[in-house]
Design an enzyme around this catalytic site. Sequence first.
Site, PDB file in Angstrom:
ATOM      1  N   HIS A   1      55.360 -38.660 122.873  1.00 39.06           N
ATOM      2  CA  HIS A   1      54.905 -37.771 123.949  1.00 39.06           C
ATOM      3  C   HIS A   1      56.015 -36.915 124.546  1.00 39.06           C
ATOM      4  CE1 HIS A   1      50.977 -39.026 123.226  1.00 39.06           C
ATOM      5  NE2 HIS A   1      51.258 -40.289 123.420  1.00 39.06           N
TER       6      HIS A   1
ATOM      7  N   HIS B   1      55.234 -41.601 115.592  1.00 40.12           N
ATOM      8  CA  HIS B   1      54.020 -41.541 114.773  1.00 40.12           C
ATOM      9  C   HIS B   1      53.888 -40.130 114.189  1.00 40.12           C
ATOM     10  CE1 HIS B   1      49.352 -42.299 114.639  1.00 40.12           C
ATOM     11  NE2 HIS B   1      49.839 -41.901 113.487  1.00 40.12           N
TER      12      HIS B   1
ATOM     13  N   ARG C   1      51.679 -37.937 112.671  1.00 45.26           N
ATOM     14  CA  ARG C   1      50.234 -37.836 112.403  1.00 45.26           C
ATOM     15  C   ARG C   1      49.982 -36.783 111.340  1.00 45.26           C
ATOM     16  NH1 ARG C   1      46.824 -40.312 116.539  1.00 45.26           N
ATOM     17  NH2 ARG C   1      45.128 -39.303 115.435  1.00 45.26           N
TER      18      ARG C   1
ATOM     19  N   ARG D   1      50.417 -33.287 115.447  1.00 47.61           N
ATOM     20  CA  ARG D   1      50.153 -32.805 116.808  1.00 47.61           C
ATOM     21  C   ARG D   1      51.333 -33.057 117.756  1.00 47.61           C
ATOM     22  NH1 ARG D   1      45.511 -37.008 118.760  1.00 47.61           N
ATOM     23  NH2 ARG D   1      44.508 -36.208 116.896  1.00 47.61           N
TER      24      ARG D   1
ATOM     25  N   GLU E   1      55.480 -44.850 112.391  1.00 50.22           N
ATOM     26  CA  GLU E   1      54.042 -45.138 112.357  1.00 50.22           C
ATOM     27  C   GLU E   1      53.367 -44.048 111.552  1.00 50.22           C
ATOM     28  OE1 GLU E   1      52.591 -45.109 116.309  1.00 50.22           O
ATOM     29  OE2 GLU E   1      53.661 -46.908 116.891  1.00 50.22           O
TER      30      GLU E   1
ATOM     31  N   GLU F   1      51.286 -55.740 114.167  1.00 53.50           N
ATOM     32  CA  GLU F   1      51.358 -55.273 115.553  1.00 53.50           C
ATOM     33  C   GLU F   1      49.966 -55.403 116.131  1.00 53.50           C
ATOM     34  OE1 GLU F   1      53.317 -51.548 116.325  1.00 53.50           O
ATOM     35  OE2 GLU F   1      52.299 -51.325 118.258  1.00 53.50           O
TER      36      GLU F   1
HETATM   37  N1  PXP Z   1      51.924 -48.866 118.656  1.00 56.73           N
HETATM   38  C1  PXP Z   1      51.124 -48.161 117.816  1.00 56.73           C
HETATM   39  C2  PXP Z   1      50.886 -48.698 116.456  1.00 56.73           C
HETATM   40  C3  PXP Z   1      50.561 -46.932 118.222  1.00 56.73           C
HETATM   41  O1  PXP Z   1      49.783 -46.238 117.368  1.00 56.73           O
HETATM   42  C4  PXP Z   1      50.844 -46.451 119.517  1.00 56.73           C
HETATM   43  C5  PXP Z   1      50.262 -45.144 119.947  1.00 56.73           C
HETATM   44  O2  PXP Z   1      50.694 -44.133 119.118  1.00 56.73           O
HETATM   45  C6  PXP Z   1      51.702 -47.193 120.332  1.00 56.73           C
HETATM   46  C7  PXP Z   1      52.203 -48.421 119.895  1.00 56.73           C
HETATM   47  C8  PXP Z   1      52.142 -46.723 121.677  1.00 56.73           C
HETATM   48  O3  PXP Z   1      51.064 -46.660 122.544  1.00 56.73           O
HETATM   49  P1  PXP Z   1      51.284 -46.036 123.994  1.00 56.73           P
HETATM   50  O4  PXP Z   1      51.721 -44.632 123.819  1.00 56.73           O
HETATM   51  O5  PXP Z   1      49.950 -46.185 124.614  1.00 56.73           O
HETATM   52  O6  PXP Z   1      52.342 -46.876 124.672  1.00 56.73           O
END
Ligand code: PXP
Length: 242
Positions: A10, A43, A45, A49, A71, A152
């Site tokens: 983010h 991540h 994607r 995005r 991820e 996880e």
């Molecule tokens: N772990 C995984 C596998 C995820 O896909 C995400 C979200 O992308 C997160 C952790 C982190 O989640 P958050 O941003 O809600 O802390």
Amino acid sequence: MIRLHVNVDHVATLRNARGTPYPDPTEAAKLCVGAGAHGITAHLREDRRHIRDEDVERLRRELPGVTFNLEMAATAEMVAIAKHVGPDVVTLVPERREERTTEGGLDVVAGGRALEAHVAELALRGIKVSLFIAPVEAQIQAAKEMGARQIELHTGEYAHASGAAVTRELDRLAAGARAASRLGLEVAAGHGLTRDNILPVAKIPELAEVNIGHALVADAVFMSLGGAVRAMGDLLALARAA
Ligand code: PXP
């Protein structure tokens, strides 16, 4: 000690909102490590995005020695990228274009041969494979059989629960962690974890790692990113000291 992996997605969301080069997720990652994070998660994607291909390359290159958890969806394109970049860990997650964020766990039971082949290909490269799943015994068992080293646990249901459901979801996470640990799997948790809801999760004795993103970036607005990471690290330590 629980490993705190900071998800920097983010930071990229904020950057991409204006098409500016800032804030830079790689610089944010360095700051998080300086504040005590044990690893960095991102991540990539399918729709790019937030995190982009060049972010993944730089996170690997510019943070040598820091655990990098990539991820990604279990697709041939992503497996090729992972093999090229060489993260320490790949967490395979389900991905739907229309979702706001990763909304459920991976269905390892239904994943079959295709998923197993992706896990094997990554493992052969020396990459630790973690599967993002719901705390469901059949999924945990299937993850083990598929050759994953870690699971996880998806904490989204717990994070969004209220009233009596909170304890019910926490019990499911604890039972899932126990079952995975009995099978010799390492246990991580993530999704929707915040300073307000982390403590009961961090008290699950089998838990070795958390992956947290959105709440840390949100807290950074008020307390700086370093402050947010340190505050979360303090809570993880407190849970284990108690
Ligand atoms: N772990 C995984 C596998 C995820 O896909 C995400 C979200 O992308 C997160 C952790 C982190 O989640 P958050 O941003 O809600 O802390």
